[in-house]
Design an enzyme around this catalytic site. Structure first.
Site, PDB file in Angstrom:
ATOM      1  N   ASN A 163       0.834  -1.203   0.000  1.00 51.58           N
ATOM      2  CA  ASN A 163       0.000   0.000   0.000  1.00 51.58           C
ATOM      3  C   ASN A 163       0.871   1.256   0.000  1.00 51.58           C
ATOM      4  O   ASN A 163       1.661   1.464   0.918  1.00 51.58           O
ATOM      5  CB  ASN A 163      -0.890   0.040   1.237  1.00 51.58           C
ATOM      6  CG  ASN A 163      -1.936   1.146   1.129  1.00 51.58           C
ATOM      7  OD1 ASN A 163      -2.911   1.002   0.395  1.00 51.58           O
ATOM      8  ND2 ASN A 163      -1.725   2.256   1.820  1.00 51.58           N
ATOM      9  N   GLU A 164       0.711   2.074  -1.020  1.00 53.48           N
ATOM     10  CA  GLU A 164       1.329   3.417  -1.074  1.00 53.48           C
ATOM     11  C   GLU A 164       2.825   3.397  -0.785  1.00 53.48           C
ATOM     12  O   GLU A 164       3.305   3.987   0.188  1.00 53.48           O
ATOM     13  CB  GLU A 164       0.635   4.371  -0.101  1.00 53.48           C
ATOM     14  CG  GLU A 164      -0.777   4.730  -0.484  1.00 53.48           C
ATOM     15  CD  GLU A 164      -1.416   5.760   0.456  1.00 53.48           C
ATOM     16  OE1 GLU A 164      -0.762   6.185   1.422  1.00 53.48           O
ATOM     17  OE2 GLU A 164      -2.573   6.129   0.204  1.00 53.48           O
ATOM     18  N   GLU A 346      -8.482   3.506  -2.298  1.00 53.38           N
ATOM     19  CA  GLU A 346      -8.758   4.422  -1.178  1.00 53.38           C
ATOM     20  C   GLU A 346      -9.216   5.759  -1.742  1.00 53.38           C
ATOM     21  O   GLU A 346      -8.657   6.260  -2.726  1.00 53.38           O
ATOM     22  CB  GLU A 346      -7.509   4.730  -0.319  1.00 53.38           C
ATOM     23  CG  GLU A 346      -7.058   3.631   0.584  1.00 53.38           C
ATOM     24  CD  GLU A 346      -5.847   4.034   1.441  1.00 53.38           C
ATOM     25  OE1 GLU A 346      -5.628   5.246   1.680  1.00 53.38           O
ATOM     26  OE2 GLU A 346      -5.124   3.117   1.858  1.00 53.38           O
ATOM     27  N   GLU A 402      -4.505   7.301  12.835  1.00 53.00           N
ATOM     28  CA  GLU A 402      -4.097   7.971  11.600  1.00 53.00           C
ATOM     29  C   GLU A 402      -2.592   8.317  11.675  1.00 53.00           C
ATOM     30  O   GLU A 402      -2.180   9.460  11.624  1.00 53.00           O
ATOM     31  CB  GLU A 402      -4.975   9.211  11.363  1.00 53.00           C
ATOM     32  CG  GLU A 402      -4.639  10.092  10.175  1.00 53.00           C
ATOM     33  CD  GLU A 402      -4.522   9.397   8.814  1.00 53.00           C
ATOM     34  OE1 GLU A 402      -4.969   8.251   8.663  1.00 53.00           O
ATOM     35  OE2 GLU A 402      -3.935  10.020   7.909  1.00 53.00           O
TER      36      GLU A 402
END
Ligand code: IFM
Length: 457
Positions: A163-164, A346, A402
């Protein structure tokens, strides 16, 4: 929603460290984010992922929420240190069992599991050996992929390798904003190349071991613009574009690095590497949030950094620009450049507002709902304009950890009270549920220009 393909995938995404908690339970080993959380100033408020949304214990309730919302797919990540506490070697059966339970529950609920092998929680034991800056990391990752493919490949066909890449490498190795808290250009370049090598190795493993595998990688893809027309800022934006958007998918799908990175990364590239990285994948995973504005920043590791969006452009209270048309632009760019089916893995809206339930238990998150609606409208416009978009996942199911922003920034369509762990679907979740169910009048729900952000491009 007539413009979208009939079998369009509607889903939500999460990641292990951000929701699971149970950080020291059932044999899980520490990750680089456990370390970052314990470093002074590493995370706002000293927050940690120790408990997070307690999803490790509450996964059944969370699957029930997914079913109630009506999603067809759920993208989650597997925690490497939960299944291999030291990153390699001894396997933690209890960790594997957890994902067995989750996957089985999803399948029972008629929800397709989409597993991501890496969402930033590298085992600390591997970091102690140099982490992604060690070329051996591609082999460690391939062994971990073998374990997951053998264990879950009978039930999971949708796999994302990472992811990313750009976000965890840039934040973790250049900007010093994420684990493992390094700021060094040479280390950053090595990590770019080694994670690309790991991706290629992972694709080969999944292809060999998972019958009918559908494999992709997830890229953060945001139009990158100069903060103003000054020549040094135009150059900064071009470099930032390569670092943020291009240096992973270009290597993986086109078999070459973009020009500025190609020059810098040469010392770390060995014969045959580009062929190892560029392995056929089935789809392009795109995470999109907002356009980026870059400026020259003398003294920074790359001499460039984030600039302010133009005056007058609306922003969220966490400072992210609100320009839904940038999503259309990003989709059209990816479609033309990589020529693969696209899944939006996302898209979402974060806020510092507490978004607590009112006396009637309603969480009115109008801004998020409006933004999601506007973005889905832009996606429909991109499909009409020829982009082959096959699915969309909201980030995120739950308010969660987060990263450097701790629990103070909320992205969920379901509110989490971190004191009690009570879950309350927000208005955006109800709206999304109705959209998926077709109750919003199909096409009109995703018609660009009808939402609150109409005319704000
Ligand atoms: O929370 C993150 C996620 O882990 C990766 N993509 C962006 C999200 C919001 O910042």
């Amino acid at each position: 929603m007539a413009v979208l393909p009939k079998d369009f995938v509607w889903g939500v995404s999460t990641s292990a460290y951000q929701i699971e908690g149970a950080a020291a339970e059932d044999g899980r080993g520490p990750s680089i984010w456990d370390t970052r959380c314990r470093t002074a100033g590493g995370v706002v408020n000293g927050d940690t992922g120790d408990v997070a949304c307690d999803h490790y214990h509450r996964y059944a309730e969370d699957v029930a929420l997914l079913r109630d919302i009506g999603v067809g797919a759920y993208r989650f990540s597997i925690s490497w240190p939960r299944v291999l506490p030291r990153g390699r070697g001894a396997v933690n059966e209890a960790g594997l069992d957890f994902y067995d339970r989750l996957i089985d529950r999803l399948l029972e609920a008629g929800i397709e599991p989409w597993a991501c092998l890496y969402h930033w929680d590298l085992p600390q034991a591997l970091q102690d050996l140099g982490g992604w800056a060690n070329r051996d990391s591609a082999g460690w990752y391939a062994d971990y992929a073998v374990l997951c493919a053998r264990r879950f490949g009978d039930r999971v066909t949708r796999w994302a390798t990472f992811n990313e890449f750009s976000v965890f490498t840039l934040f973790g190795y250049a900007l010093g904003w994420g684990a493992p808290s390094v700021s060094d250009r040479g280390e950053h370049l090595k990590v770019i190349h080694h994670t690309n090598l790991a991706h290629g190795a992972g694709v080969d493993v999944l292809r060999a071991l998972v019958p009918g595998a559908s494999i992709g990688a997830v890229h953060s893809f945001q139009p990158c613009r100069p903060a103003d027309p000054a020549p040094e800022n135009v150059e900064a934006a071009a470099l930032f574009d390569e670092l943020w958007n291009l240096c992973f998918p270009d290597a993986q799908i086109l078999g070459r690095y973009p020009p500025r990175i190609a020059r810098a990364i040469e010392p770390y590239v060995q014969a045959g590497d580009m062929a190892r990285i560029c392995r056929p994948v089935d789809w392009f995973g795109m995470n999109h949030y907002a356009p980026l504005f870059a400026q020259a920043e003398p003294g920074a590791v790359w001499g460039c950094g984030f600039g302010a969006p133009p005056k007058g452009m609306p922003r969220t209270d966490i400072g992210w620009p609100l320009q839904p048309s940038a999503f259309h632009e990003a989709l059209m760019h990816a479609a033309a450049r990589y020529r693969l089916p696209i899944y939006v893995t996302e898209n979402g809206y974060g806020t510092k507002a507490p978004e607590s339930p009112d006396a009637q238990g309603i969480v009115m998150d109008r801004e998020r709902l409006d933004y999601l609606q506007a973005c889905i409208g832009e996606m429909a416009r991109a499909v009409r304009d020829g982009a082959d978009v096959r699915g969309y996942f909201v980030w995120s199911l739950l308010d969660n950890f987060e990263w450097g922003g701790g629990y103070g920034t909320r992205f969920g369509i379901v509110h989490v009270d971190f004191e009690t762990q009570a879950r309350t679907p927000k208005e955006s979740a109800k709206w999304y549920s109705a959209l998926i169910g077709g109750a919003l009048g199909g096409q009109t729900a995703a018609t660009p220009g009808t939402g609150r952000f109409a005319g704000r491009s």
